[in-house]
Design a protein around this motif. Structure first.
Motif, PDB file in Angstrom:
ATOM      1  N   ARG A 209      36.858  91.195 127.771  1.00  0.00           N
ATOM      2  CA  ARG A 209      37.700  90.751 128.881  1.00  0.00           C
ATOM      3  C   ARG A 209      38.866  91.710 129.091  1.00  0.00           C
ATOM      4  O   ARG A 209      39.309  91.933 130.218  1.00  0.00           O
ATOM      5  CB  ARG A 209      38.223  89.339 128.584  1.00  0.00           C
ATOM      6  CG  ARG A 209      39.037  88.727 129.703  1.00  0.00           C
ATOM      7  CD  ARG A 209      39.521  87.341 129.357  1.00  0.00           C
ATOM      8  NE  ARG A 209      40.493  87.330 128.277  1.00  0.00           N
ATOM      9  CZ  ARG A 209      41.348  86.331 128.047  1.00  0.00           C
ATOM     10  NH1 ARG A 209      41.320  85.253 128.817  1.00  0.00           N
ATOM     11  NH2 ARG A 209      42.200  86.375 127.048  1.00  0.00           N
ATOM     12  N   GLN A 210      39.334  92.306 128.015  1.00  0.00           N
ATOM     13  CA  GLN A 210      40.516  93.163 128.062  1.00  0.00           C
ATOM     14  C   GLN A 210      40.177  94.639 128.223  1.00  0.00           C
ATOM     15  O   GLN A 210      40.830  95.344 129.018  1.00  0.00           O
ATOM     16  CB  GLN A 210      41.317  92.944 126.780  1.00  0.00           C
ATOM     17  CG  GLN A 210      42.695  93.548 126.750  1.00  0.00           C
ATOM     18  CD  GLN A 210      43.471  93.028 125.543  1.00  0.00           C
ATOM     19  OE1 GLN A 210      43.174  91.974 124.971  1.00  0.00           O
ATOM     20  NE2 GLN A 210      44.496  93.761 125.137  1.00  0.00           N
TER      21      GLN A 210
ATOM     22  N   TRP B 278      50.208  88.027 129.097  1.00  0.00           N
ATOM     23  CA  TRP B 278      49.443  87.725 130.303  1.00  0.00           C
ATOM     24  C   TRP B 278      50.231  87.012 131.399  1.00  0.00           C
ATOM     25  O   TRP B 278      50.025  87.280 132.579  1.00  0.00           O
ATOM     26  CB  TRP B 278      48.213  86.896 129.919  1.00  0.00           C
ATOM     27  CG  TRP B 278      47.498  87.439 128.728  1.00  0.00           C
ATOM     28  CD1 TRP B 278      47.144  86.764 127.598  1.00  0.00           C
ATOM     29  CD2 TRP B 278      47.054  88.789 128.506  1.00  0.00           C
ATOM     30  NE1 TRP B 278      46.518  87.591 126.697  1.00  0.00           N
ATOM     31  CE2 TRP B 278      46.450  88.840 127.222  1.00  0.00           C
ATOM     32  CE3 TRP B 278      47.121  89.959 129.252  1.00  0.00           C
ATOM     33  CZ2 TRP B 278      45.919  90.011 126.685  1.00  0.00           C
ATOM     34  CZ3 TRP B 278      46.588  91.132 128.721  1.00  0.00           C
ATOM     35  CH2 TRP B 278      45.990  91.142 127.459  1.00  0.00           C
TER      36      TRP B 278
ATOM     37  N   GLN C  71      49.012  82.004 122.136  1.00  0.00           N
ATOM     38  CA  GLN C  71      49.687  82.268 123.395  1.00  0.00           C
ATOM     39  C   GLN C  71      50.990  81.493 123.578  1.00  0.00           C
ATOM     40  O   GLN C  71      51.704  81.699 124.547  1.00  0.00           O
ATOM     41  CB  GLN C  71      48.747  81.997 124.562  1.00  0.00           C
ATOM     42  CG  GLN C  71      47.672  83.059 124.728  1.00  0.00           C
ATOM     43  CD  GLN C  71      48.228  84.474 124.800  1.00  0.00           C
ATOM     44  OE1 GLN C  71      47.903  85.299 123.971  1.00  0.00           O
ATOM     45  NE2 GLN C  71      49.086  84.753 125.756  1.00  0.00           N
TER      46      GLN C  71
ATOM     47  N   TYR D 238      33.221  78.716 125.671  1.00  0.00           N
ATOM     48  CA  TYR D 238      33.450  80.165 125.608  1.00  0.00           C
ATOM     49  C   TYR D 238      32.269  80.934 126.206  1.00  0.00           C
ATOM     50  O   TYR D 238      32.452  82.024 126.775  1.00  0.00           O
ATOM     51  CB  TYR D 238      33.729  80.608 124.182  1.00  0.00           C
ATOM     52  CG  TYR D 238      35.191  80.546 123.806  1.00  0.00           C
ATOM     53  CD1 TYR D 238      36.084  81.515 124.257  1.00  0.00           C
ATOM     54  CD2 TYR D 238      35.684  79.519 123.013  1.00  0.00           C
ATOM     55  CE1 TYR D 238      37.423  81.463 123.920  1.00  0.00           C
ATOM     56  CE2 TYR D 238      37.033  79.460 122.672  1.00  0.00           C
ATOM     57  CZ  TYR D 238      37.897  80.431 123.128  1.00  0.00           C
ATOM     58  OH  TYR D 238      39.227  80.377 122.806  1.00  0.00           O
TER      59      TYR D 238
ATOM     60  N   THR E 187      32.605  83.673 129.158  1.00  0.00           N
ATOM     61  CA  THR E 187      32.013  85.008 129.063  1.00  0.00           C
ATOM     62  C   THR E 187      31.154  85.314 130.283  1.00  0.00           C
ATOM     63  O   THR E 187      31.238  86.410 130.865  1.00  0.00           O
ATOM     64  CB  THR E 187      31.171  85.115 127.783  1.00  0.00           C
ATOM     65  OG1 THR E 187      31.984  84.812 126.644  1.00  0.00           O
ATOM     66  CG2 THR E 187      30.587  86.508 127.629  1.00  0.00           C
TER      67      THR E 187
ATOM     68  N   TYR F 201      34.287  88.407 123.011  1.00  0.00           N
ATOM     69  CA  TYR F 201      34.627  88.007 124.379  1.00  0.00           C
ATOM     70  C   TYR F 201      36.038  88.455 124.741  1.00  0.00           C
ATOM     71  O   TYR F 201      36.265  89.028 125.822  1.00  0.00           O
ATOM     72  CB  TYR F 201      34.508  86.487 124.547  1.00  0.00           C
ATOM     73  CG  TYR F 201      35.321  85.962 125.709  1.00  0.00           C
ATOM     74  CD1 TYR F 201      34.941  86.224 127.024  1.00  0.00           C
ATOM     75  CD2 TYR F 201      36.503  85.248 125.490  1.00  0.00           C
ATOM     76  CE1 TYR F 201      35.718  85.768 128.087  1.00  0.00           C
ATOM     77  CE2 TYR F 201      37.269  84.791 126.545  1.00  0.00           C
ATOM     78  CZ  TYR F 201      36.877  85.052 127.843  1.00  0.00           C
ATOM     79  OH  TYR F 201      37.644  84.618 128.894  1.00  0.00           O
ATOM     80  N   TYR F 202      36.995  88.206 123.853  1.00  0.00           N
ATOM     81  CA  TYR F 202      38.364  88.615 124.138  1.00  0.00           C
ATOM     82  C   TYR F 202      38.463  90.137 124.296  1.00  0.00           C
ATOM     83  O   TYR F 202      39.236  90.635 125.131  1.00  0.00           O
ATOM     84  CB  TYR F 202      39.305  88.138 123.039  1.00  0.00           C
ATOM     85  CG  TYR F 202      39.684  86.681 123.129  1.00  0.00           C
ATOM     86  CD1 TYR F 202      40.265  86.167 124.284  1.00  0.00           C
ATOM     87  CD2 TYR F 202      39.476  85.808 122.062  1.00  0.00           C
ATOM     88  CE1 TYR F 202      40.629  84.828 124.377  1.00  0.00           C
ATOM     89  CE2 TYR F 202      39.838  84.467 122.142  1.00  0.00           C
ATOM     90  CZ  TYR F 202      40.409  83.984 123.304  1.00  0.00           C
ATOM     91  OH  TYR F 202      40.770  82.656 123.390  1.00  0.00           O
TER      92      TYR F 202
ATOM     93  N   HIS G  84      45.773  94.796 119.670  1.00  0.00           N
ATOM     94  CA  HIS G  84      44.738  93.862 120.117  1.00  0.00           C
ATOM     95  C   HIS G  84      43.361  94.354 119.681  1.00  0.00           C
ATOM     96  O   HIS G  84      42.542  93.585 119.173  1.00  0.00           O
ATOM     97  CB  HIS G  84      44.778  93.708 121.636  1.00  0.00           C
ATOM     98  CG  HIS G  84      45.874  92.829 122.128  1.00  0.00           C
ATOM     99  ND1 HIS G  84      45.905  91.475 121.871  1.00  0.00           N
ATOM    100  CD2 HIS G  84      46.981  93.100 122.865  1.00  0.00           C
ATOM    101  CE1 HIS G  84      46.991  90.956 122.436  1.00  0.00           C
ATOM    102  NE2 HIS G  84      47.650  91.918 123.035  1.00  0.00           N
TER     103      HIS G  84
ATOM    104  N   THR H  19      43.974  75.356 124.973  1.00  0.00           N
ATOM    105  CA  THR H  19      43.287  76.629 125.180  1.00  0.00           C
ATOM    106  C   THR H  19      42.223  76.520 126.270  1.00  0.00           C
ATOM    107  O   THR H  19      42.168  77.350 127.178  1.00  0.00           O
ATOM    108  CB  THR H  19      42.630  77.104 123.872  1.00  0.00           C
ATOM    109  OG1 THR H  19      43.633  77.221 122.852  1.00  0.00           O
ATOM    110  CG2 THR H  19      41.945  78.449 124.055  1.00  0.00           C
TER     111      THR H  19
ATOM    112  N   TYR I  96      41.187  92.174 116.808  1.00  0.00           N
ATOM    113  CA  TYR I  96      39.907  91.521 117.087  1.00  0.00           C
ATOM    114  C   TYR I  96      38.785  92.102 116.235  1.00  0.00           C
ATOM    115  O   TYR I  96      37.910  91.358 115.763  1.00  0.00           O
ATOM    116  CB  TYR I  96      39.580  91.617 118.573  1.00  0.00           C
ATOM    117  CG  TYR I  96      40.399  90.672 119.410  1.00  0.00           C
ATOM    118  CD1 TYR I  96      40.453  89.306 119.115  1.00  0.00           C
ATOM    119  CD2 TYR I  96      41.171  91.127 120.480  1.00  0.00           C
ATOM    120  CE1 TYR I  96      41.228  88.437 119.853  1.00  0.00           C
ATOM    121  CE2 TYR I  96      41.944  90.255 121.237  1.00  0.00           C
ATOM    122  CZ  TYR I  96      41.972  88.917 120.915  1.00  0.00           C
ATOM    123  OH  TYR I  96      42.741  88.051 121.644  1.00  0.00           O
TER     124      TYR I  96
ATOM    125  N   TYR J 182      35.687  86.625 119.538  1.00  0.00           N
ATOM    126  CA  TYR J 182      36.526  87.826 119.449  1.00  0.00           C
ATOM    127  C   TYR J 182      35.933  88.962 120.281  1.00  0.00           C
ATOM    128  O   TYR J 182      36.684  89.746 120.886  1.00  0.00           O
ATOM    129  CB  TYR J 182      36.709  88.235 117.993  1.00  0.00           C
ATOM    130  CG  TYR J 182      37.443  87.191 117.171  1.00  0.00           C
ATOM    131  CD1 TYR J 182      38.358  86.327 117.773  1.00  0.00           C
ATOM    132  CD2 TYR J 182      37.230  87.049 115.805  1.00  0.00           C
ATOM    133  CE1 TYR J 182      39.031  85.357 117.044  1.00  0.00           C
ATOM    134  CE2 TYR J 182      37.898  86.087 115.068  1.00  0.00           C
ATOM    135  CZ  TYR J 182      38.799  85.243 115.690  1.00  0.00           C
ATOM    136  OH  TYR J 182      39.464  84.275 114.973  1.00  0.00           O
TER     137      TYR J 182
END
Length: 610
Positions: A158-159, A73, A58, A226, A230, A154-155, A106, A473, A110, A152
């Protein structure tokens, strides 16, 4: 989806399994086979580094790209805007859809990371020299990869919301289409899988870094952090009984997002966060504080809070940082530095990252009150004021009253017109008014602030050309905020709410809430108080974009950006104006599934509205 997996495995064989360019340059007789690359620790380390490489960088968010897996973001939220054109402009104008390349990369990145992790886990036990000095490196590396695979996912959720869970075995490059054509799992299934995997990984990892080389690796505390993130995503209204997604079902009718709000999800989150905070193995974590100020800055509580909230991001792996990433930060820091006319080096940047007036107004006053509740605050006129900068003492100057007597986090986060520049060797006083030394009037390109502010958070005191060791992070303050939000939603009378909220406020140099001497009355709307504290404490930490969506308030918060009138000199400059009107529709709460994936695997249904 078959194309994704074939490409993923192909990439892994060509890049991940050979680690770096020297392997690609070898002649065929000297090339490592797939089996050989897992036999020795040196090449196993390279394979593990490949698994880590999918973590988003990021520090590149001004120019989101596939190479760093970075997202847009910051400036796609109501925190800020980037003057430099990038994908956030497409998001903010609504000019994006399921065919946009950023939507696709993305998703693919992932899943490539997930495939790389599964492949690594299936082969790391072949290493013949990994257990040195009685240390079980194989088991540790296996669990790092297991945790990364869950992270991954989780990311992804989230998106994109609920996604496809592939299982624990790596997908073979020659797998038939039918074998890899799977529908999306439900959100609850995705969350339970991620939590289960992180729990299992944490059990096989050291609690915290045990040696210098461990920093930047996944530990049990990182896995647990993490897990908390989540569970927070799962408990918030976007995925917890959201009837807007009643029609989001698989082709067989399976509901992907539960239509019944469950307080048990908040309780589950609260228990996980409390377990983290009470874990004796994690007792080394503490909010970063300083006992004294730098030379030349009076050693007051206010000034110590300013230094602490500034240097928590600059002082390496300090007690507050749970997880961080390395890498070059100068690209990011250039966006923060004003484009000072006539300056050079680290004193002359791009002025790209422009904080919104909404964010500026969210910071508390020095009295610990919202500006709208503090009778001593006024946005009108000017006053002689001394900012808490070590390189600017005994030189009070006239500045807008908007910037007078604000809390320490304001001064560690925002560069405003009339502020001494951060470099102690510089004599520059930043002036964003139209004719000022960093104003738009003398700048022919995009190197100016759109809002009359630039961000100061994360910026080294020597200017943008000076590097620093890590980019944060996850830190302990975030865990505190997750915990108190969970308690507020599940058990609002729990005394831990005030305990942990006040720890953040005390470190920030503002009065706590409560009934003690010097305390402020407990807010009537504690939910809003917690949300405001989060907005201020975690500003520019890539949190705001997601939590306005997870709280389902983005339809209100993300429709415009306000700032100062950069086309004017003082006093007109200090009149807030609408800088940008933005488009936000209900479908934008989630990203669309890439159109190409749905075409390849029709079992994957598209998100609502796309």
């Amino acid at each position: 989806m078959k194309k994704i997996f074939i490409y993923t495995v192909g990439t892994l064989l060509l890049v991940g399994n050979y680690g770096c360019k020297k392997f690609l340059d070898q002649v065929p007789d000297d090339r490592l086979t797939f089996e050989q690359q897992y036999q020795r620790k040196s090449t196993v380390d390279q394979a593990l580094a490949n698994v880590y490489s999918t973590l988003p960088e990021q520090n590149q968010d001004r120019s989101a790209s596939a190479s760093g897996n970075a997202g847009p973001w910051t400036a796609a939220s109501d925190e800020a805007d980037y003057t430099l054109p990038n994908f956030t402009e497409s998001i903010n104008t609504g000019a994006w859809d399921a065919t946009s390349s950023q939507v696709n990369y993305h998703w693919q990145n992932y899943y490539r990371g997930i495939q790389a992790a599964s492949t690594f886990m299936a082969n790391v036990n072949k290493c013949t020299d990994c257990n040195i000095g009685g240390i079980d490196i194989v088991n540790r590396y296996f669990n790092e990869a297991k945790a990364l695979r869950a992270i991954y996912y989780y990311y992804l959720i989230r998106q994109y919301g609920p996604v496809v869970l592939l299982g624990n075995d790596p997908t073979q490059s020659d797998a038939p289409l039918e074998a890899i054509s799977k529908p999306r799992n439900s959100m609850d299934e995705c969350v339970d899988y991620v939590v289960s995997e992180l729990n299992a990984a944490a059990a096989g990892l050291p609690a915290t870094p045990q040696a210098n080389e461990d920093y930047g690796h996944i530990t049990a505390s990182v896995a647990d952090a993490y897990k908390i993130k989540t569970l927070l995503t799962a408990a918030r209204p976007l995925f917890n009984g959201n009837t807007d997604y009643a029609a989001l079902r698989n082709t067989d009718g399976k509901q992907l997002i539960s239509q019944t709000a469950s307080s048990a999800k908040w309780t589950r989150l609260a228990k996980a966060a409390k377990a983290f905070l009470e874990n004796p193995g994690y007792s080394s974590y503490a909010l970063y504080n300083v006992s004294a100020t730098p030379s030349g800055l009076p050693n007051t509580a206010f000034n110590r809070a300013f230094i602490a909230t500034r240097d928590v991001f600059l002082n390496g792996w300090n007690s507050e940082i749970i997880f961080a990433r390395g890498g070059d930060v100068t690209f990011y820091q250039y966006s923060l530095a004003p484009n000072h006319n006539g300056a050079s080096g680290g004193d002359k940047g791009g002025s790209f990252l422009s904080p919104s007036q909404q964010l500026v107004d969210a910071f508390f006053t020095a009295n610990g009150l919202p500006i709208e509740n503090d009778p001593t605050y006024t946005a009108n006129g000017t006053s002689s004021y001394q900012a808490p900068d070590p390189n600017d003492q005994n030189t009070p100057r006239m500045i807008s009253n908007m910037f007078v007597n604000r809390e320490p986090r304001f001064y560690s986060s925002i560069t405003y017109s009339g502020r001494k520049w951060i470099n102690p060797q510089s004599n520059i006083v930043t002036d964003f008014t139209n004719s000022g030394n960093a104003g738009k009037g003398a700048i022919a390109n995009n190197d100016y602030t759109k809002t009359g502010y630039t961000s100061r958070k994360h910026l080294t005191v020597a200017g943008w050309t000076s590097g620093r060791s890590v980019f944060t992070t996850i830190r302990l303050a975030e865990i505190y905020l997750d915990y108190i939000e969970a308690l507020q939603e599940s058990n609002p009378s729990d005394p831990d709410i005030l305990i942990y909220l006040n720890r953040i406020r005390t470190r920030a140099g503002i009065p706590p809430y409560g009934s003690g001497t010097g305390a402020l009355p407990i807010p009537a709307d504690m939910r809003e108080a917690i949300r405001r504290e989060r907005r201020v404490e975690l500003a520019f930490e890539w949190d705001r974009y997601f939590y306005t969506r997870e709280w389902k308030i983005a339809e209100t918060t993300d429709t415009q950006i306000k700032g100062l009138n950069i086309a004017q000199n003082a006093p007109g400059f200090f009149t807030p104006v609408v800088v940008e009107n933005r488009v936000f529709q209900k479908k934008h709460y989630l990203w669309p599934i890439p159109n190409g994936e749905i075409q390849k695997v029709p079992l994957i249904v598209q998100n609502t509205g796309w």
